[in-house]
Design an enzyme around this catalytic site. Structure first.
Site, mmCIF file in Angstrom:
data_model
loop_
_atom_site.group_PDB
_atom_site.id
_atom_site.type_symbol
_atom_site.label_atom_id
_atom_site.label_comp_id
_atom_site.label_asym_id
_atom_site.label_seq_id
_atom_site.Cartn_x
_atom_site.Cartn_y
_atom_site.Cartn_z
ATOM 1 N N GLU A 181 4.071 11.169 7.042
ATOM 2 C CA GLU A 181 3.024 10.765 6.098
ATOM 3 C C GLU A 181 1.665 10.795 6.800
ATOM 4 O O GLU A 181 0.998 9.782 6.993
ATOM 5 C CB GLU A 181 3.371 9.396 5.519
ATOM 6 C CG GLU A 181 4.672 9.442 4.719
ATOM 7 C CD GLU A 181 5.188 8.080 4.276
ATOM 8 O OE1 GLU A 181 4.506 7.063 4.539
ATOM 9 O OE2 GLU A 181 6.283 8.020 3.688
ATOM 10 N N GLU A 381 1.116 3.378 -1.707
ATOM 11 C CA GLU A 381 1.519 4.788 -1.672
ATOM 12 C C GLU A 381 0.330 5.641 -2.112
ATOM 13 O O GLU A 381 -0.129 5.553 -3.250
ATOM 14 C CB GLU A 381 2.713 5.024 -2.599
ATOM 15 C CG GLU A 381 3.985 4.273 -2.207
ATOM 16 C CD GLU A 381 4.773 4.951 -1.115
ATOM 17 O OE1 GLU A 381 4.323 6.021 -0.640
ATOM 18 O OE2 GLU A 381 5.837 4.426 -0.744
#
Length: 424
Positions: A181, A381
């Site tokens: 990520e 997120e």
């Protein structure tokens, strides 16, 4: 039906997991599919397939709201995979036709902007640490380094504290706990830079009226591996005593309802393997000890993740129970989402508890932090919704950063109204 299961077993066995750790992995013609899951048998099939073979990789896990999954498929498996979807009646569409093309875009940006550290490309751990050294030297009057601990492979996990005056409420930002990520550490470093250099009055108030504890890269081993060997690597790098598969999902390894209610996997080959025991990963044990050492100074914890555009509050172990201050958590999350929605990018953020919005997930940072008394704890997120997934093009780094800053300003403003930033 038995014939269907036999075929499924054949697909799993024919794509059996192998250990590859030599050259840097390429993802030419790897595709990402969005699957519409309508029953438990379909879900069980896809989960079993992805756990058994590294030729399948779940990018987005099933949740009860969207009832969708995102799965990356090796091109050598596409025909078998599509046959299986047809036999089980799983409708689908292609989100990404060639994952390597997105990775190539990252590589091109690295070459174009290789001479400077910035946010037009994704930086390596070594580059981030060199930049951090410069920041600590340049702003030595308001910054100090802290060391979280040491990783399995012996790397130092570094963080930076930014404090303009005593008595400020504290905010912890944890970033890149999942190695692939990359947008999270890019956003964390940009955010550090803004706190120190921005001349915008609102940002100055944000910076100077809070104490910031920011860890740009928590999963340092996995992050290096994702840059040097496998862009899609998610987990830590500690070998298992029970399998040839390596690593643990570090966001399933905190001692918070660990492995309860199927909130993590006990399969070492799974992307959400919770480990042999809570705190089996030195990175997570060290981070938990660091947070405990300062928790009386901390009012808010934000864990940066991607992707999905959603703010997640506790709890992850059940969708039937909610924190006592859940209404406040939703009010604060709404402030973040509404603020981001005012920007020209048009990004829409959902919010809710982990288990109610997504799925049951245990051993995560935000749940554990909440249980330690940090009553404003979220997983955020970032972009996007699946068109790019984990391989968000560098052109979107700065827009994501702007959204995050705007959202955090609103989030902390709402916390202030509700009294969560008062002295502990």
């Amino acid at each position: 039906m038995r014939c269907f299961w036999l075929l499924a077993c054949f697909v799993v066995l024919s794509s059996a997991r192998t250990s590859q750790d030599s050259e840097k992995m390429r993802f030419d013609n790897y595709s990402v599919y969005e699957l519409n899951i309508s029953n438990k048998m379909q879900l069980k099939l896809i989960n079993r397939l992805c756990d058994a073979s590294e030729k399948y990789n779940i990018w987005k896990y099933y949740d009860n709201q969207s009832r969708k999954m995102h799965v990356m498929v090796d091109p050598t498996e596409v025909k078998r995979f599509l046959l299986l979807l047809k036999l089980y009646g799983i409708s689908h569409e292609v989100l990404i036709a060639n994952v390597q093309s997105l990775i190539d875009t990252e590589t091109e940006a690295n070459s174009r902007y290789s001479n400077t550290f910035g946010w037009k490309r994704y930086n390596t751990l070594a580059e981030i640490e060199t930049w951090l050294d410069g920041i600590l030297e340049k702003y030595s009057n308001v910054t100090e380094e802290f060391v979280v601990g040491t990783s399995y492979e012996g790397r130092t996990i570094r963080g930076i504290k930014i404090s303009y005056k005593e008595g400020n409420p504290g905010v912890i930002i944890e970033s890149n706990i999942h190695a692939n990520e990359w947008i999270t550490s890019a956003t964390a470093t940009w955010f550090i830079n803004e706190l120190l250099s921005s001349e915008n009055q609102v940002v100055r108030e944000l910076a100077e009226n809070h104490d910031w504890y920011i860890v740009p890269v928590l999963n340092v081993d996995g992050f290096v591996y994702s840059h040097e060997k496998n862009r899609m690597w998610r987990k830590t790098r500690q070998p298992s005593n029970f399998s040839s598969c390596i690593g643990v999902d570090p966001n399933r390894n905190y001692d918070s309802h660990w492995m309860q209610n199927d909130g993590a996997s006990d399969d070492p080959c799974s992307q959400v393997y919770g480990g042999s025991h809570a705190y089996s990963e030195p990175e997570i044990k060290a981070m938990s000890e660091f947070i405990l050492s300062i928790k009386d100074k901390v009012n808010v914890l934000l864990a940066f993740h991607s992707y999905g555009q959603v703010l997640l509050s506790p709890y992850g172990h059940t969708a039937e129970e909610f924190p006592e201050n859940y209404a406040d958590l939703m009010q604060v999350a709404k402030a973040y989402a509404d603020a981001v929605g005012t920007l020209s990018y048009g990004s829409v953020f959902q919010y809710g508890s982990v288990a109610s919005v997504l799925y049951q997930a245990t051993g995560a940072t935000n749940d554990w932090a909440y249980e330690q008394g940090i009553l404003i704890s979220y997983t955020i997120e970032f972009r996007d919704s699946g068109n790019f997934g984990f391989v968000l093009p560098p052109a979107f780094i700065l827009p994501n950063c702007e959204e995050t800053l705007t959202g955090i300003i609103a989030l902390l403003g709402e916390c202030q109204k509700l009294g969560y930033l008062d002295a502990k």
